[in-house]
Design an enzyme around this catalytic site. Structure first.
Site, PDB file in Angstrom:
ATOM      1  N   GLU A   1      33.725  54.056  -2.972  1.00  0.00           N
ATOM      2  CA  GLU A   1      34.684  53.105  -2.396  1.00  0.00           C
ATOM      3  C   GLU A   1      34.253  52.635  -1.014  1.00  0.00           C
ATOM      4  OE1 GLU A   1      38.648  55.215  -4.331  1.00  0.00           O
ATOM      5  OE2 GLU A   1      37.839  55.979  -2.453  1.00  0.00           O
TER       6      GLU A   1
ATOM      7  N   ASP B   1      44.416  60.217  -6.292  1.00  0.00           N
ATOM      8  CA  ASP B   1      44.029  59.107  -5.411  1.00  0.00           C
ATOM      9  C   ASP B   1      43.147  58.088  -6.102  1.00  0.00           C
ATOM     10  OD1 ASP B   1      41.815  60.693  -5.646  1.00  0.00           O
ATOM     11  OD2 ASP B   1      41.436  60.935  -3.511  1.00  0.00           O
TER      12      ASP B   1
END
Ligand code: NAD
Length: 343
Positions: free
Chosen positions: A56, A227
């Site tokens: 990410e 998450d």
């Protein structure tokens, strides 16, 4: 020159100052930026998923400084001797676009995640909370425990992990911390009588680490391990049972958080609205509160600016020549011409 905090400097800084005092001070930086959330560019992080994990990029800016973090999440990495989460990041000056700080962020992420958990618990946990249950004793665990003491003054921790070696490691690292540690025999055993429960497990699946029947009135749940899409920890009924489900940036959390299990209109409260008293947090001791944490770019921004302010001018930072910057800004090519060739 760019300031650089690599792993050796970060390790020395944390060992010298102490993880708990750093998290305690970083909580104020995180809270200050969360309170000023309107100043910030906000985007959900850019995630590249694979069957085993995610990579990410997490950018944000307050108009004066810009930050990004590169971070991965690979729950099966420890079985290969690797970290589940690793990261590095950059803080830059918006007026020139030049980077000012580059830092390792694997350790810094553990500190900032503990600081963010602490900010949420300060706002939402029942006053007088002294007992923490920790489910998941991996890389984040000690930081979470010490951070929770800094935040709300916990005195004891009951810890559970499916891996006995992780429990051994947690007990070893917490020896001498002053926290009373109890090794639990299951998640249910760990959470019995807890004021605050932190789940920090890693599994790339919709796991049920906590079920609704384990949740007692008055508890604050700090769920940090869910998450990613398809990666959650709480039974959905806990979210319906909760009086407050606090989140970071809603468009990101709807995709990545525990609330991905819920309908799109499931009611949530932004943590920054609670901090600014623009939304109610806990209003009674018996209420159940949940912080559905996924990790948001502003928290990394706060951690990086806090790091720079803390280490500037010390030997916990060095300078690296990262940016080509010729004396004549138009003569970039000149940097490639040797003295010999010039002669
Ligand atoms: P880690 O792999 O080092 O530790 C995870 C631990 O969870 C392991 O010891 C594992 O044995 C244990 N575990 C897995 N399933 C379990 C279960 N059902 N019951 C009990 N224990 C179980 O990972 P880490 O670096 O400590 O990170 C923990 C989690 O937190 C990860 O999912 C990571 O993605 C997440 N994380 C979230 C944030 C955030 O801001 N919300 C920040 C960092 C990490």
């Amino acid at each position: 020159m760019v300031q650089f905090v690599g792993v050796p400097q970060m390790r020395r800084w944390i060992a010298t100052v102490g993880a708990e005092p750093i998290v305690a001070a970083m909580m104020d930086a995180v809270e200050e930026d969360l309170r000023h959330w309107r100043r910030f560019d906000k985007t959900a992080r850019i995630a590249s998923h694979s069957p085993v994990g995610v990579i990410e990029l997490m950018p944000t800016s307050d108009g004066a400084q810009y930050a990004f973090k590169y971070v991965n999440g690979h729950p099966s990495n420890p079985s290969r001797g690797l970290q589940t989460v690793t990261a590095f990041g950059v803080l830059a000056d918006v007026s020139s676009g030049y980077p000012v700080l580059m830092a390792e962020m694997t350790l810094l992420t553990a500190l900032r995640t503990a600081a963010t958990s602490g900010v949420a618990a300060r706002a939402l946990a029942r006053p007088g909370s002294t007992h923490l249950a920790l489910i998941g004793a991996g890389s984040q665990a000690e930081f979470q425990a010490l951070g929770m003491r800094a935040a709300v003054g916990i005195e004891s921790v009951a810890v559970w992990d499916t891996d006995p070696a992780a429990l051994d490691k947690f007990e070893r690292n917490m020896r001498g911390s002053g926290l009373r540690v109890r090794r639990a025999s299951s998640a249910a055993d760990a959470v019995a009588g807890a004021d605050v429960i932190t789940t920090c497990t890693a599994d790339k699946t919709n796991a049920t680490v906590l079920t609704a029947d384990m949740i007692e009135p008055g508890v604050h749940v700090n769920a940090i391990g869910g998450d990613c899409p398809g990666k959650t920890e709480l039974e959905a009924a806990i979210l319906t049972q909760a009086d407050v489900v606090a989140i970071e940036f809603e468009p990101q959390t709807r995709i990545e958080g525990e609330i991905q299990q819920m309908p799109a209109n499931f009611p949530v409260t932004a943590l920054w609205d609670v901090l600014n008293r623009e939304a109610p947090g806990r209003t009674a001791d018996a209420q159940i509160t949940v912080f559905d944490s996924v990790g948001f770019a502003m928290e990394d921004f706060s951690a990086l600016r806090f790091l720079l302010a803390s280490v500037h001018g010390t030997d916990f930072v060095e300078e690296i020549d990262l940016i080509a910057d010729p004396a004549d800004p138009k003569d970039l090519f000149g940097l490639t011409v040797t003295e010999h060739a010039r002669a």
